[in-house]
Design a protein around this motif. Sequence first.
Motif, short mmCIF file in Angstrom:
data_model
loop_
_atom_site.label_atom_id
_atom_site.label_comp_id
_atom_site.label_asym_id
_atom_site.label_seq_id
_atom_site.Cartn_x
_atom_site.Cartn_y
_atom_site.Cartn_z
N SER A 218 37.76 26.51 33.95
CA SER A 218 36.32 26.36 33.75
C SER A 218 35.53 27.11 34.81
CB SER A 218 35.93 24.88 33.73
OG SER A 218 36.16 24.32 35.02
N ALA A 219 36.20 27.54 35.89
CA ALA A 219 35.48 28.27 36.94
C ALA A 219 35.00 29.62 36.46
CB ALA A 219 36.37 28.46 38.17
N CYS A 220 35.65 30.18 35.47
CA CYS A 220 35.32 31.55 35.08
C CYS A 220 34.04 31.58 34.25
CB CYS A 220 36.45 32.18 34.29
SG CYS A 220 36.05 33.87 33.82
N PRO A 221 33.02 32.26 34.73
CA PRO A 221 31.76 32.29 33.98
C PRO A 221 31.89 33.03 32.66
CG PRO A 221 31.56 33.47 36.10
CD PRO A 221 32.98 33.04 35.97
N LEU A 222 32.93 33.83 32.50
CA LEU A 222 33.09 34.63 31.29
C LEU A 222 34.21 34.13 30.40
CD1 LEU A 222 32.37 38.08 32.84
CD2 LEU A 222 30.89 36.64 31.48
N ALA A 224 37.29 34.09 30.90
CA ALA A 224 38.41 35.03 30.90
C ALA A 224 39.73 34.37 31.26
CB ALA A 224 38.12 36.20 31.86
N VAL A 225 39.67 33.14 31.76
CA VAL A 225 40.90 32.46 32.16
C VAL A 225 41.25 31.44 31.08
CG1 VAL A 225 42.01 31.09 33.97
CG2 VAL A 225 40.20 32.71 34.58
N LYS A 226 42.48 31.51 30.60
CA LYS A 226 42.88 30.53 29.58
C LYS A 226 44.24 29.93 29.93
CE LYS A 226 44.64 34.09 26.46
NZ LYS A 226 44.11 35.39 26.71
N ALA A 242 46.45 32.50 32.02
CA ALA A 242 46.46 33.94 31.82
C ALA A 242 45.03 34.43 31.93
CB ALA A 242 47.03 34.28 30.44
N VAL A 243 44.86 35.69 32.33
CA VAL A 243 43.52 36.25 32.48
C VAL A 243 43.34 37.38 31.49
CG1 VAL A 243 41.98 37.52 34.01
CG2 VAL A 243 43.33 35.63 34.92
N ASN A 244 42.25 37.31 30.75
CA ASN A 244 41.89 38.39 29.85
C ASN A 244 41.17 39.46 30.68
OD1 ASN A 244 40.67 40.09 28.06
ND2 ASN A 244 40.02 38.46 26.65
N CYS A 248 37.02 40.25 32.60
CA CYS A 248 36.81 39.88 33.99
C CYS A 248 35.78 40.78 34.65
CB CYS A 248 38.14 39.98 34.75
SG CYS A 248 37.97 39.61 36.50
N MET A 249 34.85 40.16 35.38
CA MET A 249 33.87 40.96 36.13
C MET A 249 34.11 40.84 37.63
SD MET A 249 30.59 38.61 36.33
CE MET A 249 30.68 36.83 36.35
N PHE A 250 35.29 40.34 38.02
CA PHE A 250 35.77 40.42 39.41
C PHE A 250 34.91 39.61 40.38
CE2 PHE A 250 36.01 44.44 37.03
CZ PHE A 250 37.34 44.38 36.66
N CYS A 251 34.40 38.48 39.89
CA CYS A 251 33.51 37.68 40.73
C CYS A 251 34.27 36.85 41.76
CB CYS A 251 32.67 36.74 39.87
SG CYS A 251 33.63 35.43 39.08
N GLY A 252 35.55 36.60 41.52
CA GLY A 252 36.34 35.84 42.48
C GLY A 252 36.15 34.34 42.40
N ASN A 253 35.42 33.90 41.42
CA ASN A 253 35.16 32.47 41.34
C ASN A 253 36.43 31.68 41.03
OD1 ASN A 253 32.97 30.70 41.69
ND2 ASN A 253 33.14 30.18 39.53
N CYS A 254 37.32 32.28 40.25
CA CYS A 254 38.58 31.59 39.95
C CYS A 254 39.37 31.40 41.23
CB CYS A 254 39.39 32.38 38.92
SG CYS A 254 39.55 34.12 39.33
N TYR A 255 39.36 32.42 42.10
CA TYR A 255 40.09 32.31 43.37
C TYR A 255 39.50 31.22 44.25
CZ TYR A 255 42.00 33.50 47.94
OH TYR A 255 42.62 33.43 49.17
N PRO A 262 44.76 35.23 43.64
CA PRO A 262 44.11 36.18 44.55
C PRO A 262 43.72 37.48 43.83
CG PRO A 262 46.48 36.18 44.90
CD PRO A 262 46.20 35.07 43.91
N LEU A 263 42.61 38.06 44.23
CA LEU A 263 42.21 39.33 43.62
C LEU A 263 41.91 40.43 44.63
CD1 LEU A 263 38.65 38.96 41.98
CD2 LEU A 263 39.55 37.40 43.67
N ALA A 264 41.90 40.07 45.93
CA ALA A 264 41.63 41.10 46.94
C ALA A 264 42.71 42.18 46.90
CB ALA A 264 41.59 40.45 48.33
S1 SF4 Z 1 37.30 36.98 38.86
FE1 SF4 Z 1 35.57 35.92 37.88
S2 SF4 Z 1 35.43 36.89 35.86
FE2 SF4 Z 1 37.44 37.42 36.68
S3 SF4 Z 1 38.80 35.87 35.86
FE3 SF4 Z 1 38.12 35.16 37.90
S4 SF4 Z 1 36.37 33.87 37.47
FE4 SF4 Z 1 36.72 35.08 35.63
#
Ligand code: SF4
Lengths: 375, 426
Positions: A218-222, A224-226, A242-244, A248-255, A262-264
């Motif tokens: 639910s953290a993903c505003p888009l 993209a996480v299921k 899994a991430v679509n 993803c707009m790379f906001c890092g909110n999921c992290y 991690p996305l860094a």
């Molecule tokens: S980085 Fe943001 S947009 Fe990308 S999967 Fe995580 S929460 Fe969603």
Amino acid sequence: MGYDPENPMKDRITDIGPQHYAQYFPPVIKKNFGKWLYHEIIQPGVLKHVSETGDECYTVRVGCARLISVMMIRDYCDIADKHADGVMRYTTRNNVEFMVDSAAKVKPLLDACAKHGSMPVGGTGAGVTNIVHTQGWVHCHTPATDASGVVKAVMDELFDYFTSMKLPAQVRVALACCLNMCGAVHCSDIAILGVHRKPPMIDHDTITAVCELPLAISACPLGAVKPAKGINSKGEEVKSVAVNNDRCMFCGNCYTMCPAMPLADPDGDGIAILVGGKISNSRSTPKFSKMVIPFLPNTPPRWPETVAAVKNILETYAKDAKKYERVGEWAERIGWEKFFEKCNIPFTDKSIDDYRLAYDTWRTTTQFKYTSHIK
Amino acid sequence: MPKHDTPLLDQLESGPWPSFVTDLKRMAKKKDQCWDILGQLELSFKDKITHWKHGGIVGVFGYGGGVIGRYSDSPAKFPGVAHFHTVRLNQPSSKYYSTEILRKICDMWEKRGSGMTNMHGSTGDLVLLGTTTDQLEPIFWDATHELKMDLGGSGGNLRTPSCCLGKSRCEWACYDTQAACHNITMTYQDELHRPAFPYKFKTKFSGCPNDCVAAIARSDMAVIGNWRDSIRIDQAAVKSYMKGDFPSNGGAHAGRDWGPFDIQKEVIDLCPTGCMWMEGDKLKIDNSECTRCMHCINVMPRALRPGKDQGATILFGAKAPILDGAQIATMVVPFIKMDLENEFAEYKEIIEKAWDWWMEHGKNRERIGESIQRIGLPAFLAIMEITPIPQHIREPRSNPYVFWKDEEVEGGFERSVAEFRKKHKM
Ligand code: SF4
Ligand code: HEM
Ligand code: SF4
Ligand code: SF4
Ligand code: SF4
């Protein structure tokens, strides 16, 4: 006396709140509270306030790195003790201010700052003042770039604009090292923003242990996480996500919600430049900063691309804008197409909004200027 | 002896701006941990990525906020920063300090932490960077007993309020920002220290529409000084400005030759509402047209002053982009009095009403600005018991999709399809 681990609750004090500010006022401030009539900037970094009682207060404003040691604070204290009644203050933009009650005391104070060597005087009026910024690599877990290092590199280059007042208006530069924007760069004349460009990885080994999967989803505003099955390093099937990537707009909110995502990344991360924001209500209303350069690489220790981009925008504005005009007001007057042309910044699809309410920013008129962009 | 080589960071020791690297190295001679900060930061400069682990909950007993946990992901290499938590101290209003209290803070932090600080954090707190878990309770003890300072906020609670320097040194403040900030911080200690909100809640106090603490961009509830009567004019000073006796904008443009001051061009023509003009040698303002933008006052501080009937405008909902995009605060209450005598009662009534609703209806990690977007401004105004007025909008809506309510439509929503079919066959 002191804290007793055997008796942690003994004599405990809580909820006393902050110290009362008035006890720290210099005498001239205390005496003239609410009675100030007008002010003048008598030289860059030196303010003079005049009260209806006739009293005068001179303020010397000093640039400060924000990330400072107690030794540096003691250096400031030494100067305040010797020259400024043992009182100092910090500004919202992390400058240090010393206040004295007569013109005669200003020169010795300025000399003391000069003698120290790390206390540049400036940051007033139509110039660049200290860069508000965040933690970066020195103390945060989500940054896409460093903060103190980039700020040092940029301020070294803009130093002349800190110690002078030759711009059309004040220019507020701010830096935030990720989209959380602890530094609130979204309304600054020139904003330096750390951005990620790769979607999160998923650590199937740890995700079930360290994350509440529904929160991560639910953290993903888009959206993209299921939820999905994952295979861990032992080859076992585990409950995971899994991430679509297309969404993803790379906001890092999921992290933020889930350390196992991690996305860094050294190549994915870097800096975006936004311009034209302002907070004051003066003349035009407060405005958001707008993204004009979507990505510049992280190139420590001196980030030459970022430094050059900031300087270029600042100096193009300085040449072209009218007196009192903020960067955003200037860009709106000449039109953003001219902004890109004059600043010689390549325009890309990344500066066209495709997020929520994007339509508000598209052009819906035949009124535009012919610039080199129209081939 | 340097514990780690820092060839990249060393390059940040040159140049005219104060160098945090030089400062860290100086501190490292006294506090060994600072070598490990330098070492780990150097590694980040090399790897172009952070080496701090995600989160970690730490705190002092009975508080939900004020301490932010931090752990290195390379503790073997950098044992001094294996755990390295941040402590937020609640700063005094507008950040005046005696050197006496600053030195006490320095001594405490040299003894119990890394000796490194942020003066200050973006929210306003005095930030002490880097200590170990076992030091947290002793730090809290020393802070409250010896420094008489409390922790600030972090987590889903009231974040440490902050304010501009207001009446202490600014001629434009329309209310006492410092007293307001202090009073509100003291009143809501429980909300500040024990998370009960869906997410963070920031309130900031600026004395006038110049908004020096960026309340309109950075606070869930912004309190911006304002006035509702007429700008005060000193016509003699206006003439002096026109003669060039006083520098425009307090001398802010002294670094460049912009030519002689031109009141028409620099003040009257730049007034966004065009409500100023000269009548002979007198400056006139149609105050009913003025939007109190501060421009003319900023340019001629010795001639013009805010009116005397002063108070504040309340705006709600500013936030950075996460999650739903950035928001600038929305004007909700055009004017309230900010009186110390009644302990800011009007302000408190408003903030408590907003909290009551948000605590019940806000979703987890939803800033109040996002909650307001979700339910719509008209619904929020109804909750706040505020009558909608044109001042709430920049322009009326352009779509006709109105959410009429059952009770607003004659006869209500409930109808009989059987009755309908009697006259209108399928
Ligand atoms: S980085 Fe943001 S947009 Fe990308 S999967 Fe995580 S929460 Fe969603
Ligand atoms: C776990 C996640 C987060 C951590 C650890 C974190 C950490 C911090 C820290 C350390 C500060 C103080 C920074 C400084 O003053 O230097 C701060 C301030 C701030 N944070 Fe975060 N943050 C997090 C998430 C967020 C999110 C999700 C948002 C946006 C919705 C956000 C917005 C801000 C803002 C706007 C400020 C300060 C702005 C101001 O009042 O000046 N942060 N945060
Ligand atoms: S902006 Fe992002 S990376 Fe920087 S301090 Fe705030 S949360 Fe950390
Ligand atoms: S916000 Fe207004 S009152 Fe406060 S310091 Fe700035 S100009 Fe002065
Ligand atoms: S405050 Fe602004 S709107 Fe009002 S008279 Fe002055 S310039 Fe015009």
